[in-house]
Scaffold this motif. Structure first.
Motif, PDB file in Angstrom:
ATOM      1  N   GLY A 201      18.099 -21.640  42.368  1.00 26.46           N
ATOM      2  CA  GLY A 201      17.418 -21.562  41.090  1.00 26.46           C
ATOM      3  C   GLY A 201      18.329 -21.932  39.939  1.00 26.46           C
ATOM      4  N   SER A 202      17.835 -21.737  38.733  1.00 27.73           N
ATOM      5  CA  SER A 202      18.584 -22.038  37.515  1.00 27.73           C
ATOM      6  C   SER A 202      18.682 -20.784  36.655  1.00 27.73           C
ATOM      7  CB  SER A 202      17.905 -23.159  36.718  1.00 27.73           C
ATOM      8  OG  SER A 202      17.859 -24.353  37.469  1.00 27.73           O
ATOM      9  N   ILE A 203      19.762 -20.693  35.929  1.00 28.84           N
ATOM     10  CA  ILE A 203      19.976 -19.556  35.039  1.00 28.84           C
ATOM     11  C   ILE A 203      20.734 -20.038  33.806  1.00 28.84           C
ATOM     12  CG2 ILE A 203      22.103 -18.898  36.257  1.00 28.84           C
ATOM     13  CD1 ILE A 203      21.425 -15.983  35.641  1.00 28.84           C
ATOM     14  N   ASN A 204      20.334 -19.560  32.641  1.00 27.96           N
ATOM     15  CA  ASN A 204      20.971 -19.963  31.383  1.00 27.96           C
ATOM     16  C   ASN A 204      22.019 -18.936  30.960  1.00 27.96           C
ATOM     17  OD1 ASN A 204      19.472 -22.362  30.932  1.00 27.96           O
ATOM     18  ND2 ASN A 204      17.742 -21.148  30.197  1.00 27.96           N
ATOM     19  N   PHE A 205      23.134 -19.418  30.442  1.00 29.83           N
ATOM     20  CA  PHE A 205      24.188 -18.561  29.928  1.00 29.83           C
ATOM     21  C   PHE A 205      24.439 -18.894  28.462  1.00 29.83           C
ATOM     22  CE2 PHE A 205      25.012 -18.444  34.456  1.00 29.83           C
ATOM     23  CZ  PHE A 205      25.360 -17.127  34.682  1.00 29.83           C
ATOM     24  N   GLU A 206      24.521 -17.863  27.643  1.00 25.60           N
ATOM     25  CA  GLU A 206      24.829 -18.036  26.231  1.00 25.60           C
ATOM     26  C   GLU A 206      26.032 -17.185  25.858  1.00 25.60           C
ATOM     27  OE1 GLU A 206      21.475 -17.139  23.833  1.00 25.60           O
ATOM     28  OE2 GLU A 206      20.307 -18.879  24.507  1.00 25.60           O
ATOM     29  N   ARG A 207      26.978 -17.809  25.212  1.00 26.94           N
ATOM     30  CA  ARG A 207      28.136 -17.106  24.649  1.00 26.94           C
ATOM     31  C   ARG A 207      28.895 -16.270  25.691  1.00 26.94           C
ATOM     32  NH1 ARG A 207      23.942 -16.813  21.111  1.00 26.94           N
ATOM     33  NH2 ARG A 207      23.338 -14.749  21.880  1.00 26.94           N
ATOM     34  N   VAL A 208      29.298 -16.904  26.770  1.00 28.84           N
ATOM     35  CA  VAL A 208      30.172 -16.247  27.752  1.00 28.84           C
ATOM     36  C   VAL A 208      31.576 -16.188  27.147  1.00 28.84           C
ATOM     37  CG1 VAL A 208      31.161 -16.348  30.062  1.00 28.84           C
ATOM     38  CG2 VAL A 208      28.798 -17.096  29.676  1.00 28.84           C
ATOM     39  N   PRO A 209      32.100 -14.991  26.833  1.00 25.51           N
ATOM     40  CA  PRO A 209      33.372 -14.919  26.101  1.00 25.51           C
ATOM     41  C   PRO A 209      34.591 -15.019  27.011  1.00 25.51           C
ATOM     42  CG  PRO A 209      32.450 -12.729  26.367  1.00 25.51           C
ATOM     43  CD  PRO A 209      31.473 -13.676  27.006  1.00 25.51           C
ATOM     44  N   VAL A 210      35.582 -15.770  26.535  1.00 17.39           N
ATOM     45  CA  VAL A 210      36.875 -15.844  27.201  1.00 17.39           C
ATOM     46  C   VAL A 210      37.952 -15.705  26.134  1.00 17.39           C
ATOM     47  CG1 VAL A 210      38.462 -17.225  28.588  1.00 17.39           C
ATOM     48  CG2 VAL A 210      36.001 -17.336  29.033  1.00 17.39           C
ATOM     49  N   ARG A 296      31.943 -22.769  21.702  1.00 14.16           N
ATOM     50  CA  ARG A 296      32.086 -22.375  20.309  1.00 14.16           C
ATOM     51  C   ARG A 296      33.299 -21.459  20.184  1.00 14.16           C
ATOM     52  NH1 ARG A 296      29.439 -26.085  19.926  1.00 14.16           N
ATOM     53  NH2 ARG A 296      27.364 -26.365  18.998  1.00 14.16           N
ATOM     54  N   TYR A 297      33.789 -21.325  18.956  1.00 18.86           N
ATOM     55  CA  TYR A 297      35.003 -20.556  18.671  1.00 18.86           C
ATOM     56  C   TYR A 297      34.636 -19.400  17.751  1.00 18.86           C
ATOM     57  CZ  TYR A 297      39.768 -19.870  16.702  1.00 18.86           C
ATOM     58  OH  TYR A 297      40.961 -19.360  16.277  1.00 18.86           O
ATOM     59  N   ALA A 298      35.033 -18.163  18.131  1.00 16.41           N
ATOM     60  CA  ALA A 298      34.665 -16.980  17.342  1.00 16.41           C
ATOM     61  C   ALA A 298      35.811 -15.976  17.320  1.00 16.41           C
ATOM     62  CB  ALA A 298      33.410 -16.329  17.920  1.00 16.41           C
ATOM     63  N   LEU A 299      35.764 -15.074  16.348  1.00 13.95           N
ATOM     64  CA  LEU A 299      36.721 -13.975  16.239  1.00 13.95           C
ATOM     65  C   LEU A 299      35.985 -12.659  16.445  1.00 13.95           C
ATOM     66  CD1 LEU A 299      38.814 -15.076  13.105  1.00 13.95           C
ATOM     67  CD2 LEU A 299      39.328 -15.467  15.522  1.00 13.95           C
ATOM     68  N   TYR A 300      36.505 -11.826  17.368  1.00 17.69           N
ATOM     69  CA  TYR A 300      35.893 -10.540  17.674  1.00 17.69           C
ATOM     70  C   TYR A 300      36.825  -9.410  17.240  1.00 17.69           C
ATOM     71  CZ  TYR A 300      32.158 -12.556  20.591  1.00 17.69           C
ATOM     72  OH  TYR A 300      31.060 -13.225  21.036  1.00 17.69           O
TER      73      TYR A 300
END
Length: 359
Positions: A201-210, A296-300
């Motif tokens: 099947g298929s699955i969507n991933f959003e904003r997997v953080p590393v 994408r690039y983010a600060l947590y």
């Protein structure tokens, strides 16, 4: 004309007198007292105006090596002009001289500028309170750790994260079993049926953080997840004032391997939840094909606490948005073995009781 001697107090300049009870020279103005010979030497030195001889050998001392200064940078505080020394990945700090918050604007411009930021919601006092709560109720924690460990540093840090987004087409295989039990007058029987289960099947991933910072342990940063994305904002340098911040020093390209591992593990776990009706299910492998991948690039926000006990450092972290607190603790070996012995005794007693019932 006779010469008049006037002894002055070295502290306040007032005329000092000899105090008979203490046998010392005493100032009636600031209440300071001095040994007679000491004060005499002071007066003679003042009168003579002796010449200073102050020479230093400034040629000694080791020199900086090129590899030591390669990653260092010097910044100037706009408030007091003091120099702030840090590494080239430092993006925000506090001036050590006047305490003013400093944001290194150049670190977040151009292709280094973050896309998003999640602002801090919890303050330093809440981080310290969470550490105390974290130490409560831990039966295997040495009792004196609470009182003797010293918090050396508490800092609010905006940690750089790469956010991976993709669609995953996957094929996963699992080894599953079903057990059937029966018995007759003499024996008990168990039949084990083994199946190979396939899920596609298929699955969507959003904003997997590393984690994009080599300074922060990846496992520690993953432990304080998740962050609530609904409270994110477009990046603005104003959010950094009063906190520390680093720009990434691990590129998105170097972070791909960890992102791929997280995507594959999450895909396998999600597909595993669709396999039911078996006695056991074990993942055997599979393949994942990614498409429409974006980064994408983010600060947590993360509170980092360092404590020391018996010469060993312990690192803790708290999610600066949700308050989730993590960190390793020392173990009281004596308490551990008492607990282990007690647990073994309970299991042994339970096993003995079960055998007695079966017979």
């Amino acid at each position: 004309m006779a010469e008049i001697l006037d002894f002055k107090c070295p502290n306040c300049g007032g005329a000092v007198r000899f105090d008979s009870s203490s046998q010392r020279m005493k100032c009636p103005y600031c209440d300071a007292s001095f040994d007679v010979d000491e004060l005499k030497s002071y007066e003679e030195e003042k009168q003579s105006g002796g010449q200073d001889r102050m020479e230093w050998d400034t040629s000694s001392g080791p020199k900086w090596e090129d590899d030591e200064t390669e990653n260092m940078a010097v910044y100037s505080c706009n408030s007091c002009g003091g120099e702030i020394i840090g590494d080239k990945s430092m993006g925000a700090a506090s001036c050590p001289y006047c305490g003013s918050p400093v944001v290194i604007a150049g670190q977040f411009s151009g292709d280094l500028r973050p896309d998003y930021i999640i602002p801090f919601k919890l303050d330093k006092d809440q981080a310290v309170a969470s550490l105390k709560k974290h130490l409560t109720g831990k039966k295997l924690l040495p009792k004196i750790f609470k009182s003797q460990n010293h918090i050396e540093e508490v800092k609010g840090v905006y940690v750089p994260f790469w956010l991976f987004q993709c669609e995953a087409d996957a094929r996963m295989t699992y080894r599953a079993t079903r057990l059937r039990h029966w018995s007759d007058s003499k024996y008990r029987y168990t039949e084990t049926s083994v199946y190979r289960v396939i899920r596609e099947g298929s699955i969507n991933f959003e904003r997997v953080p590393v984690d994009g910072s080599s300074k922060m342990p990846d496992d520690l940063m993953e432990s304080v997840e998740p962050f609530d994305w609904k409270e994110s904002a477009e990046f603005s340098p104003g959010y950094l004032a009063g906190y520390l911040a680093d720009r990434y020093d691990v590129t998105a390209e170097k972070s791909r391997e960890r992102a791929n591992a997280r995507v594959k593990t999450s895909t396998s776990d999600a597909f595993r939840e669709t396999v039911s009706g078996y006695s056991s299910v074990t993942p055997e492998g599979g393949s994942v094909r990614l498409s429409e991948g974006k980064v994408r690039y983010a600060l947590y926000p993360v509170w980092v606490l360092n404590t020391t006990w018996k010469g060993q450092k312990y690192l803790f972290a708290m999610n600066g948005q949700t308050g989730k607190f993590v960190g390793n603790l020392p173990v009281d070996r004596g308490a551990y073995w008492r607990w282990f012995t007690g647990l073994t005794a309970v299991i042994g007693a339970a096993a003995y009781g079960l055998v007695w019932l079966l017979h």
